[in-house]
Motif scaffolding. Structure first.
Motif, PDB file in Angstrom:
ATOM      1  N   ALA A   1     -10.058   5.682   2.820  1.00 59.86           N
ATOM      2  CA  ALA A   1      -9.312   6.724   2.105  1.00 59.86           C
ATOM      3  C   ALA A   1     -10.160   7.319   0.989  1.00 59.86           C
ATOM      4  N   SER A   2     -10.916   6.462   0.326  1.00 69.03           N
ATOM      5  CA  SER A   2     -11.773   6.954  -0.761  1.00 69.03           C
ATOM      6  C   SER A   2     -12.847   7.886  -0.198  1.00 69.03           C
ATOM      7  N   ALA A   3     -13.424   7.509   0.920  1.00 68.61           N
ATOM      8  CA  ALA A   3     -14.451   8.363   1.532  1.00 68.61           C
ATOM      9  C   ALA A   3     -13.860   9.697   1.969  1.00 68.61           C
ATOM     10  N   ALA A   4     -12.564   9.685   2.316  1.00 68.34           N
ATOM     11  CA  ALA A   4     -11.914  10.933   2.733  1.00 68.34           C
ATOM     12  C   ALA A   4     -11.379  11.727   1.543  1.00 68.34           C
ATOM     13  N   GLY A   5     -11.595  11.200   0.323  1.00 64.94           N
ATOM     14  CA  GLY A   5     -11.158  11.923  -0.874  1.00 64.94           C
ATOM     15  C   GLY A   5      -9.688  11.718  -1.208  1.00 64.94           C
ATOM     16  N   VAL A   6      -9.033  10.753  -0.554  1.00 66.55           N
ATOM     17  CA  VAL A   6      -7.597  10.540  -0.805  1.00 66.55           C
ATOM     18  C   VAL A   6      -7.373   9.844  -2.143  1.00 66.55           C
ATOM     19  N   ILE A   7      -8.232   8.877  -2.486  1.00 69.60           N
ATOM     20  CA  ILE A   7      -8.141   8.290  -3.833  1.00 69.60           C
ATOM     21  C   ILE A   7      -9.456   8.526  -4.557  1.00 69.60           C
ATOM     22  N   ARG A   8      -9.323   8.932  -5.799  1.00 65.53           N
ATOM     23  CA  ARG A   8     -10.549   9.264  -6.535  1.00 65.53           C
ATOM     24  C   ARG A   8     -10.624   8.531  -7.877  1.00 65.53           C
ATOM     25  N   SER A   9      -9.428   8.333  -8.492  1.00 60.59           N
ATOM     26  CA  SER A   9      -9.472   7.904  -9.889  1.00 60.59           C
ATOM     27  C   SER A   9      -9.743   6.419 -10.046  1.00 60.59           C
ATOM     28  N   VAL A  10      -9.553   5.650  -9.012  1.00 59.22           N
ATOM     29  CA  VAL A  10      -9.678   4.191  -9.150  1.00 59.22           C
ATOM     30  C   VAL A  10     -10.613   3.657  -8.069  1.00 59.22           C
ATOM     31  N   ASN A  11     -11.343   2.623  -8.441  1.00 60.65           N
ATOM     32  CA  ASN A  11     -12.219   1.932  -7.504  1.00 60.65           C
ATOM     33  C   ASN A  11     -11.394   1.452  -6.290  1.00 60.65           C
ATOM     34  N   PRO A  12     -11.763   1.846  -5.078  1.00 66.55           N
ATOM     35  CA  PRO A  12     -10.969   1.449  -3.897  1.00 66.55           C
ATOM     36  C   PRO A  12     -10.828  -0.060  -3.732  1.00 66.55           C
ATOM     37  N   SER A  13     -11.828  -0.817  -4.168  1.00 68.09           N
ATOM     38  CA  SER A  13     -11.709  -2.284  -4.057  1.00 68.09           C
ATOM     39  C   SER A  13     -10.561  -2.788  -4.926  1.00 68.09           C
ATOM     40  N   VAL A  14     -10.380  -2.146  -6.072  1.00 67.36           N
ATOM     41  CA  VAL A  14      -9.287  -2.539  -6.976  1.00 67.36           C
ATOM     42  C   VAL A  14      -7.943  -2.197  -6.326  1.00 67.36           C
ATOM     43  N   VAL A  15      -7.876  -1.027  -5.708  1.00 63.94           N
ATOM     44  CA  VAL A  15      -6.627  -0.616  -5.031  1.00 63.94           C
ATOM     45  C   VAL A  15      -6.304  -1.618  -3.919  1.00 63.94           C
ATOM     46  N   ALA A  16      -7.332  -1.992  -3.156  1.00 64.99           N
ATOM     47  CA  ALA A  16      -7.125  -2.957  -2.058  1.00 64.99           C
ATOM     48  C   ALA A  16      -6.636  -4.293  -2.613  1.00 64.99           C
ATOM     49  N   ALA A  17      -7.260  -4.733  -3.698  1.00 65.82           N
ATOM     50  CA  ALA A  17      -6.888  -6.023  -4.287  1.00 65.82           C
ATOM     51  C   ALA A  17      -5.433  -5.988  -4.738  1.00 65.82           C
ATOM     52  N   TYR A  18      -5.060  -4.884  -5.354  1.00 65.83           N
ATOM     53  CA  TYR A  18      -3.677  -4.777  -5.845  1.00 65.83           C
ATOM     54  C   TYR A  18      -2.691  -4.799  -4.674  1.00 65.83           C
ATOM     55  N   GLY A  19      -3.034  -4.110  -3.602  1.00 65.52           N
ATOM     56  CA  GLY A  19      -2.156  -4.088  -2.422  1.00 65.52           C
ATOM     57  C   GLY A  19      -1.930  -5.490  -1.892  1.00 65.52           C
TER      58      GLY A  19
END
Ligand SMILES: NC(=O)C1=CN([C@@H]2O[C@H](COP(=O)(O)OP(=O)(O)OC[C@H]3O[C@@H](n4cnc5c(N)ncnc54)[C@H](O)[C@@H]3O)[C@@H](O)[C@H]2O)[C@@H](O)CC1
Ligand SMILES: Nc1ncnc2c1ncn2[C@@H]1O[C@H](COP(=O)(O)OP(=O)(O)OP(=O)(O)O)[C@@H](O)[C@H]1O
Length: 481
Positions: free
Chosen positions: A424-442
């Motif tokens: 999603a980050s590579a596709a520009g869907v999330i930008r403001s937060v580190n994708p690893s952090v988003v994954a960890a939170y999920g």
């Protein structure tokens, strides 16, 4: 198949030639002159130069060549088909984002008197400090060259240059007072990374996850991690374990693909073969601490890094990191998931001083920075997540029940979220937060929700298997409502 058919033809021909022989011998009662009158004799020399076997050999060789050519063409066709589908998927994702934006702007224009949303995109951190030790990209990641250029990356280039490609701002309410502000922001980011279920996709597109672990002593942990990855939404889940552990793990579930290669003499090559097909790796559940296995795992991590694969490291994988931090240091797609014991060992190995146990968040930040701004999740009463610049906590209510294997549910599901978040980050869907952090939170939210739901049913007898049973409904409640 062609080869099999050729062999059948060959044996049929052979049967035919021996049949001819036997017919001749049956007819041997006829006068010889009569026979030779009907079948003109071939010169003996020619027959010796072209025996049937030699002709057949040539025929087989040509058939095998034709078969190889056929498979090469077929493989190229399938690869092209894969690329086409993935491009289609990325386009759909972008359409969905645009639609979302249109809806949110229409609804905000239609209801101007409602309580105003956060003035700007609310920062999703609870505390922040910059990390001077590490060059950082726009999304707070260490920059690494990406050898893999899939359609998501291409899409990302498109998205970042298009003015309408903004972060998809959606705010969800879980109807619970414990989810406000930061939790809502992170949850909505997690939701945005979850790929839509459509009939257009083929098996494998939503995640092919590899679990590295499983030895004589521990067969439950890799199973828990692998089945959790599947139940959280991965399409395929592979386990790379020792020869002894494999039949046991297979017997738990026919859904897992189990490779008994971890202790084979050419283990690294055996696992490396699969890396191009994997979207993320979870290293450590039930791995044990045997020197040779750890050496293999170290090499596999190195190979995975060059392929830019997200890597979650847990349990005995963290033992390896404690011995050799450089194996994952600075890798922006790496996530460590220590419990307090594992965290204490890591901290002391990296900082060479006792940890300040009164301020875990600070110590966690220090560890992350020392590891090159790696995302680290300290599991416990609250799960604390940091990438060295921001600290997030997940304190969704779980229960008082602690049973072995909960951490495996966490790491297995995190493998899937990591793939989704980085795509999603590579596709520009999330930008403001580190994708690893988003994954960890999920993954933390999901694990805690499963724990809570399982506890409501089973109380003190709750086990990890009970929690795994809850993954489907917990996922729906958290991310699809
Ligand atoms: N069914 C299975 O096969 C399971 C296998 N597991 C595997 O077992 C291996 C060793 O893991 P361990 O966690 O035992 O190893 P550790 O060496 O990390 O833990 C050693 C000791 O620390 C204690 N400990 C753990 N969490 C603690 C906490 N929060 N506070 C204080 N003490 C704590 C444990 O009770 C244990 O006695 C790993 O490979 C792991 O994946 C576990 O995942 C549990 C389930
Ligand atoms: N005190 C707690 N209160 C609420 N939830 C907790 C608590 N401790 C752990 N958890 C939940 O369990 C998850 C796994 O943490 P745990 O400490 O059990 O990991 P672990 O020891 O590595 O597990 P494993 O038994 O698989 O090795 C955490 O992410 C968190 O969601």
């Amino acid at each position: 198949m062609i080869r099999t058919r050729c062999v059948q033809q060959l044996s049929a021909l052979k049967r035919g030639s021996s049949l001819g022989t036997s017919m001749r011998s049956q007819n041997s009662g006829q006068p010889t002159s009569n026979l030779s009158a009907r079948t003109p004799k071939r010169p003996r020399k020619r027959r010796a130069n072209f025996p049937v076997e030699k002709l057949m050999e040539q025929f087989l060789e040509q058939s095998a060549q034709a078969e190889d050519n056929f498979y090469q063409v077929e493989e190229r066709r399938l690869q092209a088909e894969d690329r086409r589908r993935e491009m289609e998927h990325a386009r759909e994702l972008q359409m969905l984002q645009m639609l979302g934006q249109m809806f949110s702007s229409v609804s905000s224009a239609a209801a101007p008197s409602k309580a105003s949303p956060p003035a700007a995109r609310a920062p999703v951190n609870s505390s922040a400090s910059s990390s001077p030790s590490c060059p950082r990209g726009q999304s707070g990641q260490v920059k690494h060259p990406s050898p893999r250029r899939d359609c998501f990356t291409q899409q990302s280039r498109l998205s970042t240059s298009a003015p309408q490609a903004l972060v998809f701002d959606r705010y969800y309410s879980l109807g619970s007072t414990s989810h406000r502000g930061m939790d809502d922001d992170l949850l909505s980011l997690v939701k945005n990374t979850i790929p839509p279920l459509t009939s257009k996709k083929h098996k494998g597109q939503d995640g092919r996850i590899g679990i590295i672990g499983g030895c004589q002593d521990y067969t439950g942990a890799p199973y828990f991690a692998a089945i959790s990855a599947l139940k959280a939404g991965a399409d395929l889940s592979h386990v790379f374990c020792t020869k002894e552990a494999a039949p046991v793990i297979k017997s738990y579930s026919p859904e897992l693909i189990v490779h008994p290669v971890l202790d084979s003499p050419n283990a690294v090559e055996e696992i490396e073969k699969w890396l191009p097909r994997l979207h993320s790796l979870v290293v450590g559940p039930g791995l044990g601490r045997e020197g040779l296995l750890l050496k293999t795992v170290k090499e596999v991590i190195e190979k995975s890094k060059t392929r830019d694969i997200p890597i979650v490291i847990d349990a005995d994988g963290l033992w390896l990191v404690t011995q050799q931090p450089s194996v994952i240091q600075g890798y922006h797609k790496g996530i460590l998931t220590p419990n307090i014991m594992e965290f204490t060992r890591l901290y002391q190995a990296l900082n060479r001083e006792p940890m300040d146990s009164s301020d875990h968040q600070h110590s966690l930040m220090q560890l992350s920075v020392a590891m090159g701004n790696l995302t680290v999740v300290l599991k416990g009463e609250q799960d604390v997540i940091t990438d060295g610049s921001k600290v997030f906590t997940c304190s969704l209510e779980g229960s008082g029940r602690r049973c072995g294997g909960q951490g495996d549910l966490l790491s297995g599901s995190m493998g899937v979220f990591a793939h989704w978040a980085h795509s999603a980050s590579a596709a520009g869907v999330i930008r403001s937060v580190n994708p690893s952090v988003v994954a960890a939170y999920g993954a933390c939210s999901l694990t805690r929700q499963c724990n809570s739901q399982a506890f409501q049913r089973h109380g003190r007898s709750t086990t990890t298997s009970d929690m795994i049973q809850e993954i489907g409904s917990a996922f729906k409640k958290l991310f699809e409502s």
